[in-house]
Design an enzyme around this catalytic site. Sequence first.
Site, PDB file in Angstrom:
ATOM      1  N   HIS A   1      -9.069  14.265   2.187  1.00 53.63           N
ATOM      2  CA  HIS A   1      -8.481  15.418   1.502  1.00 53.63           C
ATOM      3  C   HIS A   1      -8.894  16.689   2.255  1.00 53.63           C
ATOM      4  O   HIS A   1     -10.088  16.904   2.500  1.00 53.63           O
ATOM      5  CB  HIS A   1      -9.021  15.541   0.080  1.00 53.63           C
ATOM      6  CG  HIS A   1      -8.637  14.430  -0.861  1.00 53.63           C
ATOM      7  ND1 HIS A   1      -7.650  14.590  -1.824  1.00 53.63           N
ATOM      8  CD2 HIS A   1      -9.117  13.172  -1.014  1.00 53.63           C
ATOM      9  CE1 HIS A   1      -7.543  13.459  -2.529  1.00 53.63           C
ATOM     10  NE2 HIS A   1      -8.428  12.590  -2.062  1.00 53.63           N
TER      11      HIS A   1
ATOM     12  N   HIS B   1      -6.299   3.298   0.657  1.00 55.28           N
ATOM     13  CA  HIS B   1      -5.983   3.472   2.082  1.00 55.28           C
ATOM     14  C   HIS B   1      -6.732   4.739   2.479  1.00 55.28           C
ATOM     15  O   HIS B   1      -6.520   5.801   1.866  1.00 55.28           O
ATOM     16  CB  HIS B   1      -4.463   3.626   2.261  1.00 55.28           C
ATOM     17  CG  HIS B   1      -3.999   3.837   3.674  1.00 55.28           C
ATOM     18  ND1 HIS B   1      -3.021   3.063   4.265  1.00 55.28           N
ATOM     19  CD2 HIS B   1      -4.360   4.746   4.625  1.00 55.28           C
ATOM     20  CE1 HIS B   1      -2.795   3.481   5.502  1.00 55.28           C
ATOM     21  NE2 HIS B   1      -3.604   4.527   5.738  1.00 55.28           N
TER      22      HIS B   1
ATOM     23  N   ASP C   1      -0.510  16.665  -0.721  1.00 56.88           N
ATOM     24  CA  ASP C   1      -0.811  15.904  -1.934  1.00 56.88           C
ATOM     25  C   ASP C   1       0.206  16.275  -3.011  1.00 56.88           C
ATOM     26  O   ASP C   1       0.508  17.447  -3.233  1.00 56.88           O
ATOM     27  CB  ASP C   1      -2.235  16.220  -2.411  1.00 56.88           C
ATOM     28  CG  ASP C   1      -2.748  15.196  -3.416  1.00 56.88           C
ATOM     29  OD1 ASP C   1      -3.722  14.497  -3.112  1.00 56.88           O
ATOM     30  OD2 ASP C   1      -2.160  15.118  -4.523  1.00 56.88           O
TER      31      ASP C   1
ATOM     32  N   CYS D   1       0.838  -1.216   0.000  1.00 55.21           N
ATOM     33  CA  CYS D   1       0.000   0.000   0.000  1.00 55.21           C
ATOM     34  C   CYS D   1       0.873   1.266   0.000  1.00 55.21           C
ATOM     35  O   CYS D   1       1.726   1.443   0.882  1.00 55.21           O
ATOM     36  CB  CYS D   1      -0.915  -0.020   1.222  1.00 55.21           C
ATOM     37  SG  CYS D   1      -1.746   1.540   1.504  1.00 55.21           S
TER      38      CYS D   1
ATOM     39  N   HIS E   1      -3.829   0.558   8.440  1.00 57.41           N
ATOM     40  CA  HIS E   1      -4.425   0.398   7.108  1.00 57.41           C
ATOM     41  C   HIS E   1      -5.927   0.124   7.215  1.00 57.41           C
ATOM     42  O   HIS E   1      -6.345  -0.891   7.755  1.00 57.41           O
ATOM     43  CB  HIS E   1      -3.755  -0.729   6.337  1.00 57.41           C
ATOM     44  CG  HIS E   1      -4.267  -0.854   4.940  1.00 57.41           C
ATOM     45  ND1 HIS E   1      -3.782  -0.091   3.891  1.00 57.41           N
ATOM     46  CD2 HIS E   1      -5.256  -1.616   4.410  1.00 57.41           C
ATOM     47  CE1 HIS E   1      -4.440  -0.391   2.781  1.00 57.41           C
ATOM     48  NE2 HIS E   1      -5.335  -1.318   3.074  1.00 57.41           N
TER      49      HIS E   1
ATOM     50  N   HIS F   1      -8.173   8.082   3.303  1.00 55.73           N
ATOM     51  CA  HIS F   1      -7.520   9.393   3.396  1.00 55.73           C
ATOM     52  C   HIS F   1      -8.559  10.490   3.228  1.00 55.73           C
ATOM     53  O   HIS F   1      -9.475  10.375   2.430  1.00 55.73           O
ATOM     54  CB  HIS F   1      -6.401   9.545   2.365  1.00 55.73           C
ATOM     55  CG  HIS F   1      -6.811   9.224   0.954  1.00 55.73           C
ATOM     56  ND1 HIS F   1      -6.905   7.944   0.489  1.00 55.73           N
ATOM     57  CD2 HIS F   1      -7.154  10.020  -0.086  1.00 55.73           C
ATOM     58  CE1 HIS F   1      -7.283   7.956  -0.778  1.00 55.73           C
ATOM     59  NE2 HIS F   1      -7.452   9.218  -1.153  1.00 55.73           N
TER      60      HIS F   1
ATOM     61  N   CYS G   1       0.603   3.261   3.267  1.00 56.41           N
ATOM     62  CA  CYS G   1       1.301   2.569   4.361  1.00 56.41           C
ATOM     63  C   CYS G   1       2.798   2.825   4.245  1.00 56.41           C
ATOM     64  O   CYS G   1       3.494   3.055   5.249  1.00 56.41           O
ATOM     65  CB  CYS G   1       1.032   1.065   4.317  1.00 56.41           C
ATOM     66  SG  CYS G   1      -0.590   0.586   4.941  1.00 56.41           S
TER      67      CYS G   1
ATOM     68  N   ASN H   1     -12.935  10.171  -0.943  1.00 58.44           N
ATOM     69  CA  ASN H   1     -13.374   9.504  -2.166  1.00 58.44           C
ATOM     70  C   ASN H   1     -13.516   8.014  -1.883  1.00 58.44           C
ATOM     71  O   ASN H   1     -12.662   7.414  -1.221  1.00 58.44           O
ATOM     72  CB  ASN H   1     -12.363   9.732  -3.297  1.00 58.44           C
ATOM     73  CG  ASN H   1     -12.391  11.154  -3.809  1.00 58.44           C
ATOM     74  OD1 ASN H   1     -13.456  11.761  -3.900  1.00 58.44           O
ATOM     75  ND2 ASN H   1     -11.235  11.707  -4.131  1.00 58.44           N
TER      76      ASN H   1
HETATM   77  P1  AMP Z   1      -7.915   9.622  -4.199  1.00 57.69           P
HETATM   78  O1  AMP Z   1      -8.053   9.878  -5.666  1.00 57.69           O
HETATM   79  O2  AMP Z   1      -9.023  10.164  -3.365  1.00 57.69           O
HETATM   80  O3  AMP Z   1      -7.640   8.156  -3.917  1.00 57.69           O
HETATM   81  O4  AMP Z   1      -6.658  10.443  -3.738  1.00 57.69           O
HETATM   82  C1  AMP Z   1      -5.361   9.997  -3.840  1.00 57.69           C
HETATM   83  C2  AMP Z   1      -4.488  11.218  -3.820  1.00 57.69           C
HETATM   84  O5  AMP Z   1      -3.165  10.794  -3.533  1.00 57.69           O
HETATM   85  C3  AMP Z   1      -4.429  11.979  -5.133  1.00 57.69           C
HETATM   86  O6  AMP Z   1      -4.914  13.310  -4.938  1.00 57.69           O
HETATM   87  C4  AMP Z   1      -2.955  11.938  -5.514  1.00 57.69           C
HETATM   88  O7  AMP Z   1      -2.509  13.145  -6.084  1.00 57.69           O
HETATM   89  C5  AMP Z   1      -2.295  11.669  -4.184  1.00 57.69           C
HETATM   90  N1  AMP Z   1      -1.014  10.995  -4.247  1.00 57.69           N
HETATM   91  C6  AMP Z   1      -0.687   9.902  -4.977  1.00 57.69           C
HETATM   92  N2  AMP Z   1       0.584   9.533  -4.743  1.00 57.69           N
HETATM   93  C7  AMP Z   1       1.075  10.429  -3.823  1.00 57.69           C
HETATM   94  C8  AMP Z   1       2.334  10.575  -3.162  1.00 57.69           C
HETATM   95  N3  AMP Z   1       3.363   9.744  -3.383  1.00 57.69           N
HETATM   96  N4  AMP Z   1       2.474  11.612  -2.300  1.00 57.69           N
HETATM   97  C9  AMP Z   1       1.459  12.462  -2.064  1.00 57.69           C
HETATM   98  N5  AMP Z   1       0.246  12.347  -2.634  1.00 57.69           N
HETATM   99  C10 AMP Z   1       0.047  11.347  -3.511  1.00 57.69           C
END
Ligand code: AMP
Length: 116
Positions: A104, A100, A32, A6, A48, A102, A9, A89
């Site tokens: 926003h 995982h 982000d 993940c 997780h 999260h 993670c 989301n």
């Molecule tokens: P979601 O689309 O709600 O699953 O959000 C996932 C978010 O993770 C997106 O807005 C991506 O831009 C962000 N994301 C993906 N990889 C990384 C990373 N390595 N560091 C920071 N944010 C990330």
Amino acid sequence: MPEDTCLFCKIVSGKVPSDKVFINDRVYAFRDVNPVAPVHVLVVPKEHIENADVITLSDAELLTDMFIAVQEIARKEGINETGYRLVFNVGNDALNSVPHLHLHVVGGRSMGWPPG
Ligand code: AMP
């Protein structure tokens, strides 16, 4: 094991680098990588959990921890008075890309409603 596969993670454990904004025993928050607003922070539980659709009553305290973290982040980022949007989301229609949990935290500009 989710810790091995993940992305978030791995971010929590430091295996993948991130721009840390907040940390405590149970919650980690980082910027982000692809921000949609001047402030775009992701607040994640260190443990997780796949997404908001599998949360149970036993996660109540952890969720409260996440929202308390949001309040502190909003103050630190200077958006607590101007306002901000909180988004979980879930699944394909919401374009959930990382499985995982999260939250926003998006702010620093005026946003439209409904989202596209
Ligand atoms: P979601 O689309 O709600 O699953 O959000 C996932 C978010 O993770 C997106 O807005 C991506 O831009 C962000 N994301 C993906 N990889 C990384 C990373 N390595 N560091 C920071 N944010 C990330």
